[in-house]
Design a protein around this motif. Structure first.
Motif, PDB file in Angstrom:
ATOM      1  N   MET A 159       0.823  -1.208   0.000  1.00 45.72           N
ATOM      2  CA  MET A 159       0.000   0.000   0.000  1.00 45.72           C
ATOM      3  C   MET A 159       0.858   1.260   0.000  1.00 45.72           C
ATOM      4  SD  MET A 159      -2.914  -1.425  -0.139  1.00 45.72           S
ATOM      5  CE  MET A 159      -4.309  -0.438   0.375  1.00 45.72           C
TER       6      MET A 159
ATOM      7  N   HIS B 207      -7.164   1.017  -4.825  1.00 48.32           N
ATOM      8  CA  HIS B 207      -6.398   1.115  -3.584  1.00 48.32           C
ATOM      9  C   HIS B 207      -7.339   1.238  -2.381  1.00 48.32           C
ATOM     10  CE1 HIS B 207      -2.965   2.350  -1.042  1.00 48.32           C
ATOM     11  NE2 HIS B 207      -3.799   3.232  -0.526  1.00 48.32           N
TER      12      HIS B 207
ATOM     13  N   GLU C  24       1.994   1.909  -3.425  1.00 51.27           N
ATOM     14  CA  GLU C  24       0.921   2.498  -4.224  1.00 51.27           C
ATOM     15  C   GLU C  24       0.760   3.985  -3.922  1.00 51.27           C
ATOM     16  OE1 GLU C  24      -2.611   0.147  -3.800  1.00 51.27           O
ATOM     17  OE2 GLU C  24      -1.710  -1.610  -4.748  1.00 51.27           O
TER      18      GLU C  24
END
Length: 252
Positions: free
Chosen positions: A102, A138, A105
């Motif tokens: 994450m 996401h 991202e």
């Protein structure tokens, strides 16, 4: 969504967690965060779709400015708030690998925002759709794989504090200088220098941008010095074999 689940399973991470019979407060907090994610994703989608549908040059310019502003004043501060609140808690409950993904991202999204601001017309519109989709996917991952597990791991009396924590960190992040660091690693090589040029030309005297790259950025320094002789000073540091930073300071 099934593809997303399979990807996370194949990485040895986690599968979706539901709150089950967790007290209503946990459901309330999860619902509030999910609603905020949906609101942000919807706004990005509407703006990106409007640009992609062939807006007039004037309309496109206005939409692009609104899109960029929303990303920098809401989306990126939200991401920072997650990193210093939810993600720290997630790492403590066995989700370190998921958090690492994450965080990557987040860096990728930031780099694409930088790239978006260097483009115009159809190229900019196309990238806006990519950014919108990246954020939406996401946020869905957070809703499915991180938030339920974090909320299930804390004592009942702390559940509400998580939402307050995110809100405090968001307010703090909005006050920070979001554009002071440019991570070039997720960008295609052909786009990297243009992103940096766009950033440094907006600097006031004494202002600085720190560039992160996966190779020695000396060629970038030489190009900056050739284009703007004496206008910027650069300091290069090697963090490890594949990570270099360069601080670019506007002289004067």
């Amino acid at each position: 969504m099934s593809g997303l689940v399979e990807n996370l399973k194949s990485d040895g991470a986690v599968i979706p967690v539901t709150l089950g019979n967790k007290p209503t407060e946990a459901q309330r907090v999860l619902g509030a965060i999910e609603a905020h994610h949906a609101e942000m994703a919807q706004r990005l989608s509407v703006l990106a779709s409007s640009m992609a549908k062939g807006a007039t040059p004037e309309e496109h310019s206005s939409l692009a400015k609104e899109f960029s502003s929303y990303l920098r004043t809401d989306i990126l501060p939200h991401a920072r708030a997650e990193e210093t609140s939810v993600y720290l808690r997630a790492q403590k409950v066995g989700l370190a690998q998921v958090v690492e993904t994450m965080l990557f991202e987040h860096r990728y999204l930031g780099a694409k925002i930088d790239e978006f601001e260097t483009l115009t017309g159809s190229e900019q519109a196309a990238l806006s759709l990519v950014i919108s989709e990246v954020f939406s996917t996401h946020a869905q991952k957070e809703n499915l794989f991180i938030l339920p597990q974090v909320l299930s791991s804390v004592p009942d009396e702390e559940v509400g504090e998580i939402l307050s924590e995110i809100q405090r960190e968001f307010t703090k992040a909005k006050g920070d200088t979001i554009t002071s660091t440019v991570d070039l690693r997720p960008l295609e090589p052909r786009a990297r220098h243009d992103v940096v040029f766009s950033k440094i030309q907006s600097l006031e005297g004494g202002g600085a941008v720190t560039v992160i790259n996966d190779h020695n950025p000396k060629p970038l320094f030489y190009q900056i010095d050739a284009l703007w002789p004496g206008a910027y000073s650069c300091t290069i540091n090697q963090v490890d074999e594949r990570t270099f930073t360069m601080e670019i300071v506007k002289v004067g």
